[in-house]
Write an enzyme that holds these catalytic residues in place. Structure first.
Site, PDB file in Angstrom:
ATOM      1  NE  ARG A   1       1.690  59.348  43.940  1.00 38.43           N
ATOM      2  CZ  ARG A   1       0.565  59.467  44.616  1.00 38.43           C
ATOM      3  NH1 ARG A   1       0.453  60.406  45.550  1.00 38.43           N
ATOM      4  NH2 ARG A   1      -0.451  58.670  44.373  1.00 38.43           N
TER       5      ARG A   1
ATOM      6  CD  GLU B   1       4.848  56.925  49.768  1.00 37.29           C
ATOM      7  OE1 GLU B   1       3.729  56.347  49.673  1.00 37.29           O
ATOM      8  OE2 GLU B   1       4.989  58.139  49.531  1.00 37.29           O
TER       9      GLU B   1
ATOM     10  CG  HIS C   1       1.296  58.818  50.714  1.00 33.29           C
ATOM     11  ND1 HIS C   1       1.893  58.313  49.606  1.00 33.29           N
ATOM     12  CD2 HIS C   1       0.262  59.592  50.250  1.00 33.29           C
ATOM     13  CE1 HIS C   1       1.279  58.747  48.515  1.00 33.29           C
ATOM     14  NE2 HIS C   1       0.284  59.532  48.887  1.00 33.29           N
TER      15      HIS C   1
END
Length: 359
Positions: free
Chosen positions: A276, A304, A323
């Site tokens: 993260r 994001e 991601h």
């Protein structure tokens, strides 16, 4: 019939809705208002486990429109969160706004992943009395493999070489690669993913070390073949590759890696983060990478999707992926199995993967 699906229009056209046991209005309703395409098949395969437990309504598209999510989730006792970030306002709307809200309000949210703190305000969920569940270890292999995909791209630049040769070129000496065997990998976070990364690294002939925080069982270092290092700065300074695998935990790991820690990266150290972005202090990694001497590969970001004008996009020598480290067929199978099991446990009065209790 169990299950069955049909089509129904929504505000943007035709959205396919998949429903199980629609005639069983005596059963509580579970709604997934948004989903990634790759999750649909594996999730449908798991839904028979909820026969005679709950009816499920799955909207087979993805949206982050809060009004649409609230509309689709109306009447549900359980919501499956398939990826949208839930604002505080939306969480209040879904729950009825008060602890123990009225019947038919969402009392449990099952998140399709591990890092739920990035998507839902857990403190507010606790205040509202909404149970929050997640999934654990479903993506250990997937993320570990993606870590090495990124690392191999940094050291061998396969994507760049492929593009060059298809454009009519032929690599010269400037495209020489780096050898992983004999280099030291420093792992920050020796959980399920970090341990898997350690085992893969040893197969490549790398020397592996990991940060010993006091929370990691001693036997995990022996099992993964990682040398424990007590001081984070020492681990970073002594590694040729640094890979981050910390979970995001408010009050514990958020912002844990600081600019002072990153200052110990020696020039040429390869830096990878598939965990993260928020475990690194805001702005610290960008400032270090802008010095231009640290090749990096990132799969996670503070914002994001990554904004088009984000300065990370302009830094040469780094690899960026959107991601996707967790997204493999095997991970989706295990993820959806756990999601459905969490729903079954909720209706049975049991606890499974509970991050926030409704009590």
């Amino acid at each position: 019939m169990f299950p069955f699906s049909h089509r129904t229009p929504n505000v943007v056209g035709m959205t396919e809705i998949y429903e199980t046991q629609p005639e069983r209005t005596d059963l509580p309703l579970v709604v997934m208002p948004a989903v990634f395409d790759s999750m649909i098949g594996p999730l449908k395969a798991q839904l028979p486990a909820l026969k005679d437990v709950a009816r499920v309504r799955l909207y087979q598209d993805f949206t982050e429109d809060e009004d649409l999510i609230a509309e689709r989730t109306a009447g549900a006792t359980v919501m499956i969160n398939g990826g949208p970030h839930l604002s505080d306002d939306l969480l209040r709307r879904l729950s009825g706004g008060v602890r123990g809200g009225e019947g038919g309000k969402v009392r449990c949210i099952v998140f399709s992943g591990t890092g739920v703190a990035s998507y839902i305000n857990l403190a507010l969920a606790r205040e509202l009395g909404v149970r929050i569940c997640n999934a654990v270890h479903y993506g250990d292999n997937a993320v570990a493999e993606h870590t090495f995909a990124l690392l191999l791209e940094l050291v061998r630049r396969v994507g760049e070489l492929d593009h060059g040769i298809k454009e009519g070129g032929w690599a010269g000496p400037h495209m020489d690669g780096l050898q992983l065997a004999g280099r030291r990998l420093g792992i920050i976070g020796l959980g399920g993913i970090g341990s898997t990364v350690a085992r893969i690294a040893r197969a490549f002939g790398m020397d592996v070390a990991a940060w010993r925080t006091g929370h990691t069982p001693a036997e995990r270092f022996a099992e993964s073949g990682a040398t424990p290092i007590d001081d984070l700065d020492e681990l970073i300074a002594g590694s040729d590759v640094v890979s981050v695998h910390l979970p995001l935990i408010d009050g514990a790991t958020r912002g844990l890696i600081t600019a002072d820690n990153l200052a110990h990266l020696k020039p040429g150290t390869l830096f990878i983060n598939t965990a993260r972005a928020e475990v690194i202090a805001p702005g610290a990694l960008l400032a270090r990478l802008e010095q231009g001497d640290i090749p990096a590969a990132l799969d996670v970001y503070d914002h994001e999707p990554l904004p088009a004008d984000d300065p990370l996009r302009r830094i040469p020598g780094i690899v960026l992926t959107p991601h996707v480290g967790w997204r493999t067929d095997g991970a989706f199978r295990e993820l959806t199995r756990q999601m459905v099991a969490c729903i079954g446990a909720y209706f049975a009065g049991d606890d499974l993967n509970v991050v926030v209790s409704e009590c």
